[in-house]
Scaffold this motif. Structure first.
Motif, PDB file in Angstrom:
ATOM      1  N   SER A 185       4.634 -27.142 -11.072  1.00 56.07           N
ATOM      2  CA  SER A 185       4.771 -25.686 -11.201  1.00 56.07           C
ATOM      3  C   SER A 185       3.651 -25.113 -12.053  1.00 56.07           C
ATOM      4  CB  SER A 185       6.130 -25.355 -11.825  1.00 56.07           C
ATOM      5  OG  SER A 185       6.253 -23.976 -12.061  1.00 56.07           O
ATOM      6  N   LEU A 186       3.284 -25.855 -13.090  1.00 55.90           N
ATOM      7  CA  LEU A 186       2.209 -25.430 -13.988  1.00 55.90           C
ATOM      8  C   LEU A 186       0.867 -25.350 -13.250  1.00 55.90           C
ATOM      9  CD1 LEU A 186       2.128 -24.744 -17.029  1.00 55.90           C
ATOM     10  CD2 LEU A 186       1.387 -27.082 -17.436  1.00 55.90           C
ATOM     11  N   GLN A 187       0.637 -26.313 -12.337  1.00 56.54           N
ATOM     12  CA  GLN A 187      -0.606 -26.312 -11.547  1.00 56.54           C
ATOM     13  C   GLN A 187      -0.705 -25.048 -10.703  1.00 56.54           C
ATOM     14  OE1 GLN A 187      -2.994 -28.427 -12.101  1.00 56.54           O
ATOM     15  NE2 GLN A 187      -1.701 -29.646 -13.468  1.00 56.54           N
ATOM     16  N   ASN A 188       0.435 -24.630 -10.151  1.00 56.16           N
ATOM     17  CA  ASN A 188       0.432 -23.406  -9.346  1.00 56.16           C
ATOM     18  C   ASN A 188       0.139 -22.182 -10.217  1.00 56.16           C
ATOM     19  OD1 ASN A 188       0.737 -22.065  -6.836  1.00 56.16           O
ATOM     20  ND2 ASN A 188       2.797 -21.425  -7.406  1.00 56.16           N
ATOM     21  N   LYS A 189       0.715 -22.171 -11.429  1.00 55.45           N
ATOM     22  CA  LYS A 189       0.461 -21.056 -12.354  1.00 55.45           C
ATOM     23  C   LYS A 189      -1.015 -21.023 -12.769  1.00 55.45           C
ATOM     24  CE  LYS A 189       5.106 -20.901 -14.406  1.00 55.45           C
ATOM     25  NZ  LYS A 189       5.886 -21.158 -15.643  1.00 55.45           N
ATOM     26  N   LYS A 190      -1.618 -22.206 -12.856  1.00 55.93           N
ATOM     27  CA  LYS A 190      -3.033 -22.297 -13.239  1.00 55.93           C
ATOM     28  C   LYS A 190      -3.960 -21.832 -12.119  1.00 55.93           C
ATOM     29  CE  LYS A 190      -4.489 -26.028 -15.375  1.00 55.93           C
ATOM     30  NZ  LYS A 190      -4.652 -27.479 -15.703  1.00 55.93           N
ATOM     31  N   GLY A 191      -3.376 -21.611 -10.930  1.00 53.96           N
ATOM     32  CA  GLY A 191      -4.179 -21.151  -9.801  1.00 53.96           C
ATOM     33  C   GLY A 191      -4.677 -22.268  -8.915  1.00 53.96           C
ATOM     34  N   ASP A 192      -3.993 -23.422  -8.950  1.00 49.90           N
ATOM     35  CA  ASP A 192      -4.374 -24.562  -8.105  1.00 49.90           C
ATOM     36  C   ASP A 192      -3.184 -24.957  -7.219  1.00 49.90           C
ATOM     37  OD1 ASP A 192      -5.507 -26.747  -6.939  1.00 49.90           O
ATOM     38  OD2 ASP A 192      -6.098 -27.730  -8.817  1.00 49.90           O
ATOM     39  N   PRO A 193      -2.840 -24.102  -6.198  1.00 47.12           N
ATOM     40  CA  PRO A 193      -1.671 -24.395  -5.359  1.00 47.12           C
ATOM     41  C   PRO A 193      -1.812 -25.682  -4.537  1.00 47.12           C
ATOM     42  CG  PRO A 193      -2.916 -22.547  -4.458  1.00 47.12           C
ATOM     43  CD  PRO A 193      -3.484 -22.840  -5.804  1.00 47.12           C
ATOM     44  N   ARG A 194      -3.051 -26.044  -4.183  1.00 45.72           N
ATOM     45  CA  ARG A 194      -3.247 -27.273  -3.395  1.00 45.72           C
ATOM     46  C   ARG A 194      -2.794 -28.498  -4.187  1.00 45.72           C
ATOM     47  NH1 ARG A 194      -8.913 -28.012  -0.422  1.00 45.72           N
ATOM     48  NH2 ARG A 194      -7.743 -29.856   0.246  1.00 45.72           N
ATOM     49  N   LYS A 195      -3.176 -28.555  -5.454  1.00 51.91           N
ATOM     50  CA  LYS A 195      -2.760 -29.678  -6.301  1.00 51.91           C
ATOM     51  C   LYS A 195      -1.250 -29.659  -6.499  1.00 51.91           C
ATOM     52  CE  LYS A 195      -3.945 -32.127 -10.549  1.00 51.91           C
ATOM     53  NZ  LYS A 195      -4.831 -32.160 -11.742  1.00 51.91           N
ATOM     54  N   ALA A 196      -0.703 -28.446  -6.681  1.00 56.61           N
ATOM     55  CA  ALA A 196       0.744 -28.309  -6.849  1.00 56.61           C
ATOM     56  C   ALA A 196       1.486 -28.824  -5.617  1.00 56.61           C
ATOM     57  CB  ALA A 196       1.109 -26.844  -7.106  1.00 56.61           C
ATOM     58  N   ILE A 197       0.997 -28.464  -4.424  1.00 58.48           N
ATOM     59  CA  ILE A 197       1.620 -28.893  -3.157  1.00 58.48           C
ATOM     60  C   ILE A 197       1.580 -30.405  -3.037  1.00 58.48           C
ATOM     61  CG2 ILE A 197       1.345 -28.879  -0.644  1.00 58.48           C
ATOM     62  CD1 ILE A 197       0.340 -25.911  -1.022  1.00 58.48           C
ATOM     63  N   SER A 198       0.421 -30.990  -3.345  1.00 51.36           N
ATOM     64  CA  SER A 198       0.258 -32.448  -3.265  1.00 51.36           C
ATOM     65  C   SER A 198       1.253 -33.153  -4.204  1.00 51.36           C
ATOM     66  CB  SER A 198      -1.173 -32.825  -3.637  1.00 51.36           C
ATOM     67  OG  SER A 198      -1.325 -34.230  -3.681  1.00 51.36           O
ATOM     68  N   MET A 199       1.418 -32.620  -5.402  1.00 49.58           N
ATOM     69  CA  MET A 199       2.353 -33.208  -6.365  1.00 49.58           C
ATOM     70  C   MET A 199       3.800 -33.049  -5.891  1.00 49.58           C
ATOM     71  SD  MET A 199       0.716 -32.041 -10.034  1.00 49.58           S
ATOM     72  CE  MET A 199       1.996 -32.860 -10.977  1.00 49.58           C
ATOM     73  N   TYR A 200       4.130 -31.853  -5.426  1.00 47.55           N
ATOM     74  CA  TYR A 200       5.502 -31.592  -4.969  1.00 47.55           C
ATOM     75  C   TYR A 200       5.894 -32.507  -3.813  1.00 47.55           C
ATOM     76  CZ  TYR A 200       6.661 -27.376  -7.680  1.00 47.55           C
ATOM     77  OH  TYR A 200       6.995 -26.498  -8.685  1.00 47.55           O
ATOM     78  N   GLU A 201       4.982 -32.733  -2.880  1.00 44.33           N
ATOM     79  CA  GLU A 201       5.303 -33.575  -1.716  1.00 44.33           C
ATOM     80  C   GLU A 201       5.717 -34.982  -2.140  1.00 44.33           C
ATOM     81  OE1 GLU A 201       1.745 -33.149   0.580  1.00 44.33           O
ATOM     82  OE2 GLU A 201       2.537 -31.454   1.762  1.00 44.33           O
ATOM     83  N   LYS A 202       5.014 -35.544  -3.119  1.00 43.97           N
ATOM     84  CA  LYS A 202       5.353 -36.888  -3.619  1.00 43.97           C
ATOM     85  C   LYS A 202       6.687 -36.867  -4.379  1.00 43.97           C
ATOM     86  CE  LYS A 202       0.466 -38.141  -4.069  1.00 43.97           C
ATOM     87  NZ  LYS A 202      -0.651 -38.327  -5.016  1.00 43.97           N
ATOM     88  N   ILE A 203       6.856 -35.828  -5.198  1.00 45.02           N
ATOM     89  CA  ILE A 203       8.083 -35.707  -5.999  1.00 45.02           C
ATOM     90  C   ILE A 203       9.302 -35.556  -5.095  1.00 45.02           C
ATOM     91  CG2 ILE A 203       9.313 -34.237  -7.662  1.00 45.02           C
ATOM     92  CD1 ILE A 203       6.441 -33.511  -8.763  1.00 45.02           C
ATOM     93  N   ILE A 204       9.167 -34.740  -4.046  1.00 40.98           N
ATOM     94  CA  ILE A 204      10.282 -34.485  -3.125  1.00 40.98           C
ATOM     95  C   ILE A 204      10.747 -35.765  -2.452  1.00 40.98           C
ATOM     96  CG2 ILE A 204      10.828 -33.430  -0.872  1.00 40.98           C
ATOM     97  CD1 ILE A 204       9.266 -30.924  -1.882  1.00 40.98           C
ATOM     98  N   GLU A 205       9.817 -36.602  -2.048  1.00 37.43           N
ATOM     99  CA  GLU A 205      10.191 -37.878  -1.407  1.00 37.43           C
ATOM    100  C   GLU A 205      10.991 -38.769  -2.353  1.00 37.43           C
ATOM    101  OE1 GLU A 205       9.922 -38.691   1.838  1.00 37.43           O
ATOM    102  OE2 GLU A 205       9.290 -36.593   1.928  1.00 37.43           O
ATOM    103  N   ILE A 206      10.576 -38.827  -3.606  1.00 41.60           N
ATOM    104  CA  ILE A 206      11.286 -39.653  -4.599  1.00 41.60           C
ATOM    105  C   ILE A 206      12.672 -39.064  -4.871  1.00 41.60           C
ATOM    106  CG2 ILE A 206      11.294 -40.434  -7.005  1.00 41.60           C
ATOM    107  CD1 ILE A 206       8.188 -40.519  -6.795  1.00 41.60           C
TER     108      ILE A 206
END
Length: 317
Positions: A185-206
């Motif tokens: 969420s912090l990555q998205n606030k920092k203005g890096d939604p691509r990194k946020a999406i990549s992180m979320y996808e891994k987290i969601i699977e776990i």
């Protein structure tokens, strides 16, 4: 069973602990009427006590109730200050640190960032001495939220990294994923939604494999926000839809549990009514039998005297 044993032995301390354990359980189950009932019973036991630790515990839970049900943050702050004073009297450093951290969180929610930092700095000094890895990780996570609210994303990320490391050392995958979700969420606030999406996808699977439904709800809203910031409305809608499906499923399960609970209570009430009816019927039968026996006794006595009088008359004749 712990509570029943404490009550049977008239052990006040164990009774208080028992009601506090129930308080936590009912909070997790979201059974708020039972939660309040447990608090009141514990509060009644502590009321006439001079034990500052017990009074601190009650004041902290009262503050929690004010925050949870009334959303009355100023009154909750007053109660945490009261608890902090009791912790100081008791010379309980960890209790004091917990109060200071909660005061930091509540002041943050009101936008009182100066006070929030002041309380956190006092708390962190004590936490480093007396807290375990789990408590320390949560403290770092909470302070990260404060820094994030102020827009200090770089420092906030550092504290979340520390929280993640401690969660890993503690083998707590649930908390690790929670802190990583906050970092995404912090990555998205920092203005890096691509990194946020990549992180979320891994987290969601776990979180899916661990069936952490509450975290998944948070993840679905987070990744939807990230996709919206990235400009992919199709994915935004997809994850928003997943959020609502899961949320409805969770709420449906809760409703079923409540219905099952009510049915059990209803069955228990029916059994009590049946037992009471059976008892009343037995009592009525007993009274009826007693009356019948009494009448029979009177008849027999009357018959006996009548027969005796008749015999005496016959002898005279």
């Amino acid at each position: 069973k712990y509570l029943e044993d404490a009550i049977s032995k008239n052990d006040t301390l164990k009774q208080i602990y028992g009601y506090f354990y129930l308080y936590v359980d009912y909070y997790k189950m979201q059974d708020y009427p039972k939660l309040q009932e447990s608090f009141l019973k514990a509060s009644n036991l502590v009321e006439n006590s001079n034990n500052p630790n017990w009074k601190a515990a009650i004041a902290m839970r009262k503050a929690h109730l004010l925050e949870l049900f009334d959303n009355d943050i100023p009154k909750a702050i007053v109660k945490y200050i009261e608890a902090k004073n009791y912790c100081t009297i008791a010379k309980d450093s960890f209790c004091l640190a917990e109060c200071l951290e909660q005061l930091s969180n509540l002041n943050k929610s009101l936008g009182n960032y100066t006070d929030a930092h002041m309380y956190f700095n006092e708390a962190i000094t004590l936490m480093k001495k007396f807290a375990g890895k789990a408590e320390m990780a949560m403290t770092y996570n909470n302070y990260s939220n404060l820094l994030s609210d102020e827009g200090n994303y770089t420092e906030a990320a550092k504290y979340l990294d520390s929280a993640i490391v401690l969660a890993k050392l503690n083998n707590d995958i649930y908390k690790e994923m929670m802190y990583k979700s906050n970092l995404a969420s912090l990555q998205n606030k920092k203005g890096d939604p691509r990194k946020a999406i990549s992180m979320y996808e891994k987290i969601i699977e776990i979180n899916k494999s661990n069936k952490a439904a509450d975290l998944l709800l948070y993840n679905y809203t987070g990744i939807a926000d990230a996709y919206e910031a990235y400009g992919n409305l199709q994915k935004t809608n997809e994850y928003t839809h997943k959020y609502y499906i899961l949320n409805d499923s969770i709420n449906g399960a809760k409703v079923k549990l409540q219905i099952a609970k009510l049915e059990l209570e209803n069955d228990a009430n029916k059994k009590e009514i049946l037992i009471a009816k059976t008892k009343r019927t037995t009592e009525r039968l007993f009274v009826g039998l007693l009356i019948s026996l009494t009448i029979l006794g009177v008849v027999l006595v009357f018959w006996y005297y009548q027969k005796r009088n008749a015999n005496e008359e016959q002898k005279k004749n």
